[in-house]
Design a protein around this motif. Sequence first.
Motif, PDB file in Angstrom:
ATOM      1  N   UNK A 131     -18.114  -5.137 -16.418  1.00 16.80           N
ATOM      2  CA  UNK A 131     -16.923  -4.291 -16.349  1.00 16.80           C
ATOM      3  C   UNK A 131     -15.667  -5.155 -16.241  1.00 16.80           C
ATOM      4  N   UNK A 132     -15.677  -6.109 -15.312  1.00 21.12           N
ATOM      5  CA  UNK A 132     -14.508  -6.958 -15.068  1.00 21.12           C
ATOM      6  C   UNK A 132     -14.961  -8.373 -14.767  1.00 21.12           C
ATOM      7  N   UNK A 133     -14.045  -9.326 -14.958  1.00 17.71           N
ATOM      8  CA  UNK A 133     -14.239 -10.695 -14.481  1.00 17.71           C
ATOM      9  C   UNK A 133     -13.326 -10.886 -13.277  1.00 17.71           C
ATOM     10  N   UNK A 134     -13.808 -11.593 -12.292  1.00 19.98           N
ATOM     11  CA  UNK A 134     -13.055 -11.693 -11.033  1.00 19.98           C
ATOM     12  C   UNK A 134     -13.188 -13.103 -10.478  1.00 19.98           C
ATOM     13  N   UNK A 135     -12.366 -13.443  -9.538  1.00 20.67           N
ATOM     14  CA  UNK A 135     -12.525 -14.671  -8.752  1.00 20.67           C
ATOM     15  C   UNK A 135     -12.006 -14.408  -7.363  1.00 20.67           C
ATOM     16  N   UNK A 136     -12.170 -15.364  -6.481  1.00 18.79           N
ATOM     17  CA  UNK A 136     -11.733 -15.197  -5.098  1.00 18.79           C
ATOM     18  C   UNK A 136     -10.637 -16.206  -4.782  1.00 18.79           C
ATOM     19  N   UNK A 137      -9.762 -15.813  -3.889  1.00 24.03           N
ATOM     20  CA  UNK A 137      -8.606 -16.633  -3.525  1.00 24.03           C
ATOM     21  C   UNK A 137      -8.376 -16.526  -2.028  1.00 24.03           C
ATOM     22  N   UNK A 138      -7.871 -17.582  -1.443  1.00 24.22           N
ATOM     23  CA  UNK A 138      -7.526 -17.602  -0.021  1.00 24.22           C
ATOM     24  C   UNK A 138      -6.070 -17.163   0.138  1.00 24.22           C
ATOM     25  N   UNK A 139      -5.839 -16.153   0.999  1.00 17.17           N
ATOM     26  CA  UNK A 139      -4.490 -15.721   1.373  1.00 17.17           C
ATOM     27  C   UNK A 139      -4.318 -16.046   2.856  1.00 17.17           C
ATOM     28  N   UNK A 140      -3.248 -16.789   3.194  1.00 21.04           N
ATOM     29  CA  UNK A 140      -3.086 -17.310   4.547  1.00 21.04           C
ATOM     30  C   UNK A 140      -1.879 -16.679   5.250  1.00 21.04           C
ATOM     31  N   UNK A 141      -1.916 -16.747   6.569  1.00 26.45           N
ATOM     32  CA  UNK A 141      -0.754 -16.320   7.347  1.00 26.45           C
ATOM     33  C   UNK A 141       0.357 -17.335   7.152  1.00 26.45           C
ATOM     34  N   UNK A 142       1.534 -16.849   6.881  1.00 28.97           N
ATOM     35  CA  UNK A 142       2.657 -17.735   6.597  1.00 28.97           C
ATOM     36  C   UNK A 142       2.879 -18.672   7.778  1.00 28.97           C
ATOM     37  N   UNK A 143       3.063 -19.957   7.441  1.00 32.60           N
ATOM     38  CA  UNK A 143       3.284 -20.965   8.466  1.00 32.60           C
ATOM     39  C   UNK A 143       2.005 -21.581   8.996  1.00 32.60           C
ATOM     40  N   UNK A 144       0.839 -21.157   8.453  1.00 32.61           N
ATOM     41  CA  UNK A 144      -0.441 -21.694   8.944  1.00 32.61           C
ATOM     42  C   UNK A 144      -0.688 -23.119   8.451  1.00 32.61           C
ATOM     43  N   UNK A 145       0.030 -23.534   7.397  1.00 30.80           N
ATOM     44  CA  UNK A 145      -0.142 -24.884   6.858  1.00 30.80           C
ATOM     45  C   UNK A 145      -1.360 -25.034   5.967  1.00 30.80           C
ATOM     46  N   UNK A 146      -1.932 -23.926   5.548  1.00 34.86           N
ATOM     47  CA  UNK A 146      -3.133 -23.984   4.698  1.00 34.86           C
ATOM     48  C   UNK A 146      -2.697 -24.132   3.243  1.00 34.86           C
ATOM     49  N   UNK A 147      -3.009 -25.293   2.644  1.00 33.40           N
ATOM     50  CA  UNK A 147      -2.652 -25.543   1.256  1.00 33.40           C
ATOM     51  C   UNK A 147      -3.880 -25.871   0.395  1.00 33.40           C
ATOM     52  N   UNK A 148      -4.903 -26.474   1.025  1.00 31.39           N
ATOM     53  CA  UNK A 148      -6.116 -26.849   0.298  1.00 31.39           C
ATOM     54  C   UNK A 148      -7.321 -26.538   1.163  1.00 31.39           C
ATOM     55  N   UNK A 194      -6.009  -8.142   9.993  1.00 35.94           N
ATOM     56  CA  UNK A 194      -6.332  -9.186  10.966  1.00 35.94           C
ATOM     57  C   UNK A 194      -5.459 -10.415  10.766  1.00 35.94           C
ATOM     58  N   UNK A 195      -5.129 -10.731   9.483  1.00 34.60           N
ATOM     59  CA  UNK A 195      -4.217 -11.847   9.216  1.00 34.60           C
ATOM     60  C   UNK A 195      -2.821 -11.529   9.745  1.00 34.60           C
ATOM     61  N   UNK A 196      -2.353 -10.313   9.469  1.00 34.26           N
ATOM     62  CA  UNK A 196      -1.018  -9.917   9.905  1.00 34.26           C
ATOM     63  C   UNK A 196      -0.900  -9.915  11.418  1.00 34.26           C
ATOM     64  N   UNK A 197      -1.992  -9.546  12.114  1.00 34.05           N
ATOM     65  CA  UNK A 197      -1.959  -9.464  13.567  1.00 34.05           C
ATOM     66  C   UNK A 197      -2.228 -10.800  14.236  1.00 34.05           C
ATOM     67  N   UNK A 198      -2.526 -11.828  13.452  1.00 37.66           N
ATOM     68  CA  UNK A 198      -2.776 -13.144  14.025  1.00 37.66           C
ATOM     69  C   UNK A 198      -4.171 -13.324  14.573  1.00 37.66           C
ATOM     70  N   UNK A 199      -5.083 -12.373  14.276  1.00 35.00           N
ATOM     71  CA  UNK A 199      -6.454 -12.505  14.759  1.00 35.00           C
ATOM     72  C   UNK A 199      -7.213 -13.579  13.977  1.00 35.00           C
ATOM     73  N   UNK A 200      -6.863 -13.768  12.709  1.00 34.97           N
ATOM     74  CA  UNK A 200      -7.453 -14.818  11.878  1.00 34.97           C
ATOM     75  C   UNK A 200      -6.328 -15.566  11.172  1.00 34.97           C
TER      76      UNK A 200
END
Length: 820
Positions: A131-148, A194-200
Amino acid sequence: MFLLRPRACITVVGAMSILKKKSGRTVFGWLALLAVLGCSFVYAQSVKTPVRVGLYQNIPKVAWSSSGRPVGIFVDLLEDIAAKENWAVEYVPGTWAEGLERLEKGEIDLMPDVAFSADRETLFSFHRESVLSDWFQIYARRGSGIRSLVDLDHKRVALLEDSIQQDFFDNMAAGFGLNITLVAMPDYPSAFAAVANGEVDAVVANRFYGAIQPRGSQLEDTAIIFNPTRLFFAAPKERSHTLLDAIDRRLAEMKRDRSSAYYLSLQRWTSEELAFAVPAWLKVAALAAGAILLLSLLGSALLKQQVTRRTRELKARNEDLHLFQALVEHSSDAIGIATPEGKSFYQNRAFQRLFGDIDGNAPETAYVDPAVGRQVFAAIQAGNSWQGEVKMFKKDKTILDILLRAYAIQSPEGRSLGLVGLHTDITSLKRAEEEKDRLQTQLAQVQKMESVGRLAGGVAHDFNNMLGAILGYTELLLEDTDLSHPHYAELKEIQKAAERSADLTRQLLAFARKQTVVYRVLDLNATVNGMLHMLRRLIGENIELAWRPGLELDSVKADPSQIDQILTNLCVNARDAIHGIGKITIETANASLTESFCASHPGARAGDFVMLSVSDTGEGMDQATLDKLFEPFFTTKALGQGTGLGLATVYGIVKQSNGYIDVSSEPGHGSTFRIYLPQEAEKSDAPVPRRANGPRTAGNETILLVEDEPAILSLGKTMLEKLGYRVLDAATPGEAIRLAKDHHDAIHLLLADVVMPEMNGHALAQRILALHPHLRCVFISGYTADIIARHGILDDGMNFIQKPFSMSALSAKVRQALDS
């Protein structure tokens, strides 16, 4: 349009029947049948197939709206297919994990938005058209410093419970040695909250859901994208594939039509919903000044164009990733990827098929020689490549021949990112090469033996003629020379040398299977019994000769003189292998060779045989000697102590008799030669008594001697005249016929060469017999058996003597023919 109920249908049929009875016309019967068929069709159309479908929150692919209505790409497609297939769809809402559990239990018929994997294929059934092709991506809380990926070390990451990305991300993180806390969530809204609330610190989401999330002060994209997948509807494993086949068929139709529900749904959910939202501060600025509004609108359009271009790039990248994954996953080579430390990270289908799952084992344990495995990994961990053939264990512990290419993947800065191994199974190829080498070796051996045979056959005729003259005239000279004459001893040496030469020729012909033989049905026990006295004198008093005859032994068809040659050669070799006191054992027995025996003994054939074995307690032989044992002129004896033709002669005789010879020997444990000769149904002939050397038999009959070799013609005439016969000699068949016509007295015997210029000896005999009906015939020749046989001389009842022959042998054969 209206629908008829079954009862109404029955009423119509009843009415038609009444009409038919009243009218008596056949047309009403046909109308009744059509009415029944029409009612059945309409009723069938009114019944829809119920289909229970799982539903969970994963907008825009599948979800329910605030009003509870199912929405999303998969819902749009399913509704369109259901309308065409006459399905009644019932949606069963819940979490993703609950949906998979219901599907596995068979409580629902379909689950949308399921990524295909080998593990899931064991639990569920999938249709073929994705039906579709998909992939996964990491979305981080701003300021977390996650780049790689490495920035996720010691971070908390939310992801969908029981999702495919949970297993994949868990293995990937573990493979790179990262300490990441994975937090399973029932749905994506909870995970992003959970990301918005700072739980993860971050969340793993598919590209569709992540693309529609608002970017603000709490959320930002990262460059961490992984695991391209294909999405399907899944069904319970044991259910009928009717639903999946229909989905496949309808999806294929939709994809061919650009105006179909498929493309309309994609446009709706991936274009309109993703339209660029103008930032709030631009709206405020637009209220302040029209010029700024115009610039903002232009900037918005430009940014939207960039977003569109970026979307196309990501789509192209997704297709490339999907193509790459398909190529790797469906490669016939087994491909394994490991971390720089050597921990297994990825294995394609071919790898799993060959080696199974080796995640929990050290990589070198897959190698038959673990030291080779350690050498390979040491080389590629140092940044080098490694290529060569290795032996590895298959998952069932059988051993495979593998062509391995291994190397390290490095970043542009030279940092090792992982280790790759490409394994090609060349087991079948290696076996074929080994078989080819074995056959080539056998072919070379056969060709070598044939070359010797051709050499022997080529020289046999001329050699035998020359030896016949030497032996014959030497014998005549010895008869006329007194023992005290000074040349007597010299003549005896000439005679011995010529006899050894004649023996050598016979051995070569025996090896080449061209020795002239006269087959008889033999009792092998009787034949061996007649040889025992001579064999005991041959081997000496220090060696015991044991004779173990088999009971109720079947007959064989062989030449008695060849059996003598076999026993003599084998016993002489056994004697020479024994140093000091020892024992030689001769045995006979009935034997059957099975197909399994023949499979492991090249040259053997299944059937019933009579076995003749000769065993000794000598020094034995190693494998290198056994490999060359039957080669002509191969000998382990000192120079001058053997010709190297004894066992080659035995081999040739056995093969000429359609038999098989097997040898078993080990250094220090003696040797056993087993000869298998085919059983013969006929009873054995009476044994031919062995002639002791005595006075020659003479006569006074008339003999017509025909020989195209002058020396043999003259020699034969002299010998026969010395024996008292009257000789008519002719050098050609034509001359012989003239002599026979002109000779009015009886001619008692024709002694003729087999191969002559004008006609062969057999044809000549027929011509002479027409003139002298009571004529007896003896044929002589120095040619090999194959040539003589072509002239019909080796048939049963024919008298034949092989060149070179002695005067005693000639007198015995002539007398035998005349007296028969």
